[in-house]
Design a protein around this motif. Sequence first.
Motif, PDB file in Angstrom:
ATOM      1  N   SER A  58      42.873  35.814  38.757  1.00  0.00           N
ATOM      2  CA  SER A  58      42.322  36.399  39.971  1.00  0.00           C
ATOM      3  C   SER A  58      41.430  37.583  39.626  1.00  0.00           C
ATOM      4  N   GLU A  59      40.628  38.005  40.607  1.00  0.00           N
ATOM      5  CA  GLU A  59      39.771  39.172  40.402  1.00  0.00           C
ATOM      6  C   GLU A  59      40.599  40.403  40.047  1.00  0.00           C
ATOM      7  N   GLU A  61      43.617  40.556  38.701  1.00  0.00           N
ATOM      8  CA  GLU A  61      44.210  40.437  37.372  1.00  0.00           C
ATOM      9  C   GLU A  61      43.159  40.684  36.296  1.00  0.00           C
ATOM     10  N   GLY A 144      35.716  39.172  46.389  1.00  0.00           N
ATOM     11  CA  GLY A 144      36.649  38.536  47.297  1.00  0.00           C
ATOM     12  C   GLY A 144      37.257  39.561  48.246  1.00  0.00           C
ATOM     13  N   GLU A 146      40.330  40.768  48.646  1.00  0.00           N
ATOM     14  CA  GLU A 146      41.247  41.780  48.117  1.00  0.00           C
ATOM     15  C   GLU A 146      40.494  42.940  47.475  1.00  0.00           C
ATOM     16  N   SER A 169      30.875  35.996  47.724  1.00  0.00           N
ATOM     17  CA  SER A 169      31.553  35.768  46.447  1.00  0.00           C
ATOM     18  C   SER A 169      30.739  34.859  45.540  1.00  0.00           C
TER      19      SER A 169
END
Length: 269
Positions: A58-59, A61, A144, A146, A169
Motif C-alpha cells: 500500500s501507499e 506501507e 489515494g 488515505e 491516483s
Amino acid sequence: MKTANAPKKIGAILPDWGYPYEITDEGFINKWLADRNVEGAEYIVLSTPNYTAGMGVSELEFCKRAAAEEILSAAARQLGNNGCSSIFWGCTSASFFGGLQYAQRQIRLLSENAGVPASSASMALLAALDVLGAKRVDVLAPYGLELTKLFVTFLSDAGVSVGNIRRYSPRGRDYDSDCEAELERLVSSTPFSDDPIVIPCTGLNSLQRVESFEKISSRLVITANQATLWHALALAGLTPSIADSGSFFTLCAQMNGGALRLPLQPSMS
C-alpha cells in the motif's frame, strides 16, 4: 576541502522509483538551475533502494519502508561526507505520513547525521506557505484517499486549512500525464477561490509546467519540486532570483531586493 569558488552542493535523498522523474535527474536539475542563472549550486542525488518494487504494498506501507531511519541516516551521512551544504529527503508522502512532529523529527535526524541543514519535501511546502503568509489552500493530490487525508491533517497541524481537494491516483510512467486536466476540474469546482493551490509529490514533473498550471488556474500554484529546490538552496545560503518558473519564485525574487532573507522553517505557533 571546499575552495572559495567551489559550488555549494545540494544533496537530494530520493527513492529509486524505477522511472526518470525530473527531481531524480541530476543533469536536468543542474541544467534547469544554470538556465535560470542560479550560480554556485551543484545538485547531486543519492537514490535509496526501492524495497517495495513489485511487492504490491500500500501507499502507506511504502512510506513507512522508504522512510526507515536507518536508510535515511545512512544516506544523510553519505551526503554530508560528500561535502553537501544542505540536504533534503525528497519523497513528499514519506515525510508527511507520520504527521507534523514526525516530519520535524525526520529533518532533525537528517541534519544530525549530515552535519548540515536539512529539509524534506513536505516541510519545504510548509516553509513556502509560511513565506507567503498563506493559511488556507486548495490541494490537488496525486494520492489515494488515505494519504490525501494524512496530508490534509499534516497541513492542519501546521496551521494551514484546506478549502477544496481534488484527488487522483496516477501510476507508473504516466504519473503526471493527467495533471493539467485534473487541475482544470479542481478550478472549475471552486470558481470563486483565490487561495494558492498546492500540488504535492516530487514524482510529478512540474518545474517546467508551473506557469502552465497558473495559466489554467489563474492562481498561484506551489508544487513539491518547486518548494523543495527553493528551500534547499536557501538552507545552503544561496539566494537566487529565478524567473519563468511560477509566481512563487517571482515573489521570492521581489522580496528584500531579491534576497531570500526569509524564515526557513515554518512557525508552529
